[in-house]
Design a protein around this motif. Structure first.
Motif, PDB file in Angstrom:
ATOM      1  N   ILE A   1       0.835  -1.199   0.000  1.00  0.00           N
ATOM      2  CA  ILE A   1       0.000   0.000   0.000  1.00  0.00           C
ATOM      3  C   ILE A   1       0.872   1.252   0.000  1.00  0.00           C
ATOM      4  O   ILE A   1       1.653   1.473   0.920  1.00  0.00           O
ATOM      5  CB  ILE A   1      -0.935   0.023   1.227  1.00  0.00           C
ATOM      6  CG1 ILE A   1      -1.881  -1.174   1.204  1.00  0.00           C
ATOM      7  CG2 ILE A   1      -1.731   1.332   1.263  1.00  0.00           C
ATOM      8  CD1 ILE A   1      -2.766  -1.273   2.434  1.00  0.00           C
ATOM      9  N   ASP A   2       0.718   2.060  -1.046  1.00  0.00           N
ATOM     10  CA  ASP A   2       1.354   3.377  -1.089  1.00  0.00           C
ATOM     11  C   ASP A   2       0.344   4.482  -0.819  1.00  0.00           C
ATOM     12  O   ASP A   2       0.670   5.511  -0.224  1.00  0.00           O
ATOM     13  CB  ASP A   2       2.013   3.610  -2.446  1.00  0.00           C
ATOM     14  CG  ASP A   2       3.221   2.710  -2.666  1.00  0.00           C
ATOM     15  OD1 ASP A   2       4.010   2.549  -1.715  1.00  0.00           O
ATOM     16  OD2 ASP A   2       3.360   2.166  -3.774  1.00  0.00           O
ATOM     17  N   SER A   3      -0.880   4.269  -1.255  1.00  0.00           N
ATOM     18  CA  SER A   3      -1.923   5.277  -1.048  1.00  0.00           C
ATOM     19  C   SER A   3      -3.277   4.615  -1.241  1.00  0.00           C
ATOM     20  O   SER A   3      -3.381   3.524  -1.816  1.00  0.00           O
ATOM     21  CB  SER A   3      -1.767   6.436  -2.036  1.00  0.00           C
ATOM     22  OG  SER A   3      -2.013   5.990  -3.367  1.00  0.00           O
ATOM     23  N   TYR A   4      -4.302   5.287  -0.754  1.00  0.00           N
ATOM     24  CA  TYR A   4      -5.665   4.842  -1.055  1.00  0.00           C
ATOM     25  C   TYR A   4      -6.641   5.985  -0.802  1.00  0.00           C
ATOM     26  O   TYR A   4      -6.373   6.928  -0.053  1.00  0.00           O
ATOM     27  CB  TYR A   4      -6.068   3.597  -0.265  1.00  0.00           C
ATOM     28  CG  TYR A   4      -5.986   3.711   1.238  1.00  0.00           C
ATOM     29  CD1 TYR A   4      -6.973   4.351   1.983  1.00  0.00           C
ATOM     30  CD2 TYR A   4      -4.921   3.142   1.924  1.00  0.00           C
ATOM     31  CE1 TYR A   4      -6.907   4.430   3.358  1.00  0.00           C
ATOM     32  CE2 TYR A   4      -4.835   3.213   3.301  1.00  0.00           C
ATOM     33  CZ  TYR A   4      -5.828   3.848   4.010  1.00  0.00           C
ATOM     34  OH  TYR A   4      -5.757   3.937   5.387  1.00  0.00           O
ATOM     35  N   VAL A   5      -7.778   5.886  -1.480  1.00  0.00           N
ATOM     36  CA  VAL A   5      -8.891   6.813  -1.311  1.00  0.00           C
ATOM     37  C   VAL A   5     -10.134   5.964  -1.095  1.00  0.00           C
ATOM     38  O   VAL A   5     -10.268   4.881  -1.674  1.00  0.00           O
ATOM     39  CB  VAL A   5      -9.075   7.721  -2.553  1.00  0.00           C
ATOM     40  CG1 VAL A   5     -10.251   8.676  -2.356  1.00  0.00           C
ATOM     41  CG2 VAL A   5      -7.796   8.493  -2.850  1.00  0.00           C
TER      42      VAL A   5
END
Length: 801
Positions: free
Chosen positions: A130-134
């Motif tokens: 995981i680097d980013s999430y929305v």
């Protein structure tokens, strides 16, 4: 008018392109509902979880869908749905038995430990992916009490107390919001509340409490509850903290799942106990159903604190939370039963997509200004948790109760310092109408306050008083007006003709305290003087971290003398002579600044700083410039004040605070404008004050002052593991204060009082003992220098004084 109807038709037609897919999930063998079952639209990121009654709802565009439904211990099911109108379906899941594959267990090792060790490894692998999430979220909060709640816009919810509360809990408050969350490594978070609504008795300020970082994930090491970090069940050090047992094997999404129970190894350690479910072979956490143990329950006020969360896989088999539910019940000292529920669902995940840098600014929680203005058409198209029958009935009952007009006596209390006339106006209450001091004697006070006028931009107060001994009227009028989208520019005007406290900024005690000590002990610990004039100030947040302000002060100060010797007791005793000030007229320019790097919350109207229990530093400064020639002031002088303060967590729930203040005066500074070290009345103490000094005892115009407090809470007693004491929830605090202070030659020339200086720093240190439910603590303080007097003092530290 025709354009208006055209807009309505267009608006309705756009939203008509979405239909509601509703339904219920049941156990196929028993017909019982399956609470909180997982549902996902195959091939998309859309998903939800059923409510307590097993009901669910999707808002979807017309089309063909495959609805995947899963529940631990049941065979997953996929339902085909053709959606061209609102639909309601029933889904039945079949219980399934499973066989568990073998795991490698070290000789003599608890087999559950091997599963947890693998789960911790899987957690780290998940973090790497995981680097980013929305995501989008919908949250519903429920308040439960035995009696109807009343609300006031500013004061919040009002809870009734009785000698013994034995009634049944019912829903007495509901709040809902739709939000969007963002995350990017290493530690960037942001939440935006897009829409919100509530029952009529919930103040708008409560909305912020139902969003943001309250929605936690049990994939993290520490879970925050009641400002205490608790070790998570798959934290890196979980095996040193919890004891695990394999209870059962179940199935979910056609995968075998381990069901484990756990609790803290040492039951006196605050933490969780309950069940967690870990998928076989991949060892991902898929569900948790836990409670806070007694050691994590502050004051034993809560009967039950239950947390429930589920996780499902998204792209690259990354398990993400799809819900977060908290169920709380309690009974405060047996006099007020209460409950609170928080139900959240997360959907429309976008994992590892690029996020614009502008998203992550100083705002961590942002409530859109129009969030509470969304109409019913908007909510019909928004993903929600369906209301239960109890919630529907509660909305109708609460709104009906709140629609009944309230009168003056509904909000009146004999123990109140103010009485609210409406949401925007209040007047003096019984506790503030009468006061007594040695100058005015018996005094009648009356005032009014206006707030939140002109769309929460205008605030004002007006006060009048009459002293029966000095036979003088007093009056004051102040107004504040806020400019800017988030009201970050402040205009302030204050006009007055009143009696005020000498060194008032150094006094932490309220007027009621000095009234009581005067009437019953013939001890008025304040000195006073008359002042009249006005001051004006404008301040602005010129940058998110920097506030600047400038103003003007015009005031005439005059000494006061004792006019009353009244007291119920100690008739033979006399009040101390009131200290005489330097009578003068002051015209001065004021300036101030503040540096604050903490991030903030925007609630739709205002900004509030939030530390999120992280360390921070604040730098604030102010200056006063008085001039005979330029401003026509009686005295020419300058006063500068610079303060560095900070906060830092130390270990577990313990934390430290400090303040370092520098004072510098130039010219002949009037006595009443000198800096006084904050002291205390006899046998009492206040935070960030010198316990071995009296009020107004030491003052000057050159000073360096350091105050420090370490709040250990009950962590020391738990660490020492002393039987019984470790479970008493005693609160331990330590304090250290030091000050160097002098008076300049120019200021001495106009001073008519004897004075003390600390050219060698005064130092004192001590500690206090209290309890989480007791509103005071007992303090012990020793002087470390200047041991001529007050070498050791014992005091009561109480917030109500």
């Amino acid at each position: 008018m025709k354009y208006f109807f055209f807009f309505i038709l267009l608006y309705t037609s756009i939203y008509a392109q979405q239909f509601a897919l509703k339904g219920n999930v049941y156990d196929k063998s028993t017909g019982e509902v399956l609470s909180y079952a997982n549902l996902r639209i195959a091939g998309s990121s859309a998903g939800t979880a059923a409510n307590l009654e097993g009901s669910f709802e999707f808002k979807l565009k017309p089309g063909n869908y495959s609805l995947a439904t899963s529940y631990i211990g049941y065979k997953s099911d996929t339902t085909k749905v053709k959606l061209n109108r609102d639909e309601s379906i029933k889904i039945y899941l079949e219980p399934v038995a499973v066989r568990l594959s073998e795991i490698t267990v070290l000789p003599g090792e608890n087999p559950a430990n091997a599963i947890i060790r693998k789960a911790i490894e899987a957690k780290h692998e998940r973090e790497k992916k995981i680097d980013s999430y929305v995501y989008h979220a919908y949250t519903k909060g429920l308040v439960r009490t035995t009696q109807e709640l009343s609300s006031s816009y500013r004061s919040g919810l009002s809870l009734s107390f009785s000698l013994k509360d034995t009634g049944d809990l019912k829903i007495t408050g509901i709040m809902e919001n739709e939000s969007r969350g963002f995350f990017r490594k290493p530690n960037n978070y942001k939440d935006e509340v897009i829409a919100q609504k509530k029952s009529a008795n919930i103040p708008p300020s409560v909305f912020v409490l139902t969003g943001g970082r309250m929605l936690q994930s049990f994939y993290t090491n520490d879970i925050q509850f009641f400002n205490r970090p608790l070790v998570g069940p798959i934290a890196d050090n979980a095996l040193d903290y919890y004891y695990y047992i394999i209870e059962d094997t179940v199935a979910m999404d056609n995968r075998n799942v381990y069901q484990l129970s756990f609790e803290p190894i040492d039951k006196s350690d605050p933490g969780f106990y309950g069940k967690l479910f870990i998928a076989d072979s991949i060892f991902s956490l898929v569900k948790i159903d836990v409670r806070l143990n007694e050691a994590a329950n502050p004051g034993k006020v809560f009967d039950n604190i239950n947390i429930f969360q589920q996780f499902v896989p998204f792209g690259d088999n990354i398990y993400m939370p799809i819900d977060y539910r908290v169920f709380v019940t309690g009974n405060f000292l047996g006099m007020a039963k209460f409950g609170f529920e928080l139900n959240s669902i997360f959907y429309d995940y976008q994992i590892n997509n690029e996020i614009n840098d502008d998203i992550f600014d100083m705002v961590i929680i942002k409530v859109h200004p129009d969030a509470d203005k969304k109409d019913s058409l908007y909510w019909k198209t928004t993903q929600t948790i369906p209301n239960t029958l109890e919630e529907i009935a509660a909305y109708e009952r609460i709104d009906s109760v709140e629609s009944v007009p309230r009168n003056f006596w509904d909000d009146f209390s004999i123990l109140s310092s103010s009485v609210r006339l409406s949401d925007n106006y209040s007047i003096s209450g019984p506790l503030s109408i009468y006061s007594f001091n040695k100058i005015q004697g018996h005094t009648l006070n009356f005032g009014g306050e206006a707030e939140d006028e002109l769309n929460k931009r205008l605030y004002g107060t007006a006060n009048v008083a009459y002293g029966f001994s000095d036979k003088k009227f007093q009056s004051s009028l102040s107004a504040r007006y806020y400019l800017g989208e988030y009201r970050t520019t402040h205009l302030y005007l204050n006009a007055y003709n009143k009696l005020t406290d000498l060194f008032g900024e150094a006094i932490s005690y309220n007027k009621l305290t000095s009234t009581i000590t005067s009437l019953f002990g013939k001890y008025d610990f304040r000195d006073y003087y008359y002042t009249r004039g006005f001051d004006f100030k404008i301040s602005d947040e010129v940058f998110p971290v920097l506030r600047l302000g400038i103003g003007f002060m015009n005031r005439t100060d005059k000494s006061a003398v004792n006019n009353s010797d009244f007291s119920f007791f100690n008739k033979s005793k006399t009040y101390g002579a009131n200290k005489q000030i330097f009578d003068t007229k002051i015209n001065a320019i004021t300036a101030e600044f503040g540096l604050d790097f903490r991030k903030f919350i925007e609630d739709g109207y205002f900004r509030f700083r939030s530390s999120q229990r992280k360390a921070y530093l604040l730098l604030n400064g102010s200056a006063i410039f008085s001039s005979k020639s330029f401003l026509k002031s009686t005295q020419s002088f300058e006063m500068y004040n610079l303060t560095l303060s900070g906060y830092s967590p130390s270990f577990k729930s313990a934390n430290m605070t400090f303040s370092l203040k520098g004072i510098y005066g130039d010219g002949s500074v009037p006595y009443q404008m000198l800096y006084a070290l904050p002291g205390n009345i006899e046998s009492s103490g206040k935070p960030n004050t010198f316990r071995t000094l009296g009020i107004g005892e030491v003052y000057g115009d050159h000073a360096a002052v350091f105050t420090f407090q370490h709040n250990f809470n009950d962590e020391i007693f738990r660490f020492l593991n002393i039987p019984y004491i470790k479970d008493w929830e005693l609160i331990l605090r330590a304090h250290f204060n030091s000050a160097w202070i002098e008076l300049s030659d120019d200021s001495r020339k106009i001073l008519t009082h004897t004075f003390s200086e600390f050219k060698k720093p005064l130092m004192e240190a001590g500690f206090s003992i209290g309890h989480i439910l007791v509103p005071f603590s007992l303090e012990f303080t020793w002087r470390l220098s200047h041991r001529e007097k007050n070498n050791f003092v014992i005091g009561l530290n109480a917030f109500m004084l």
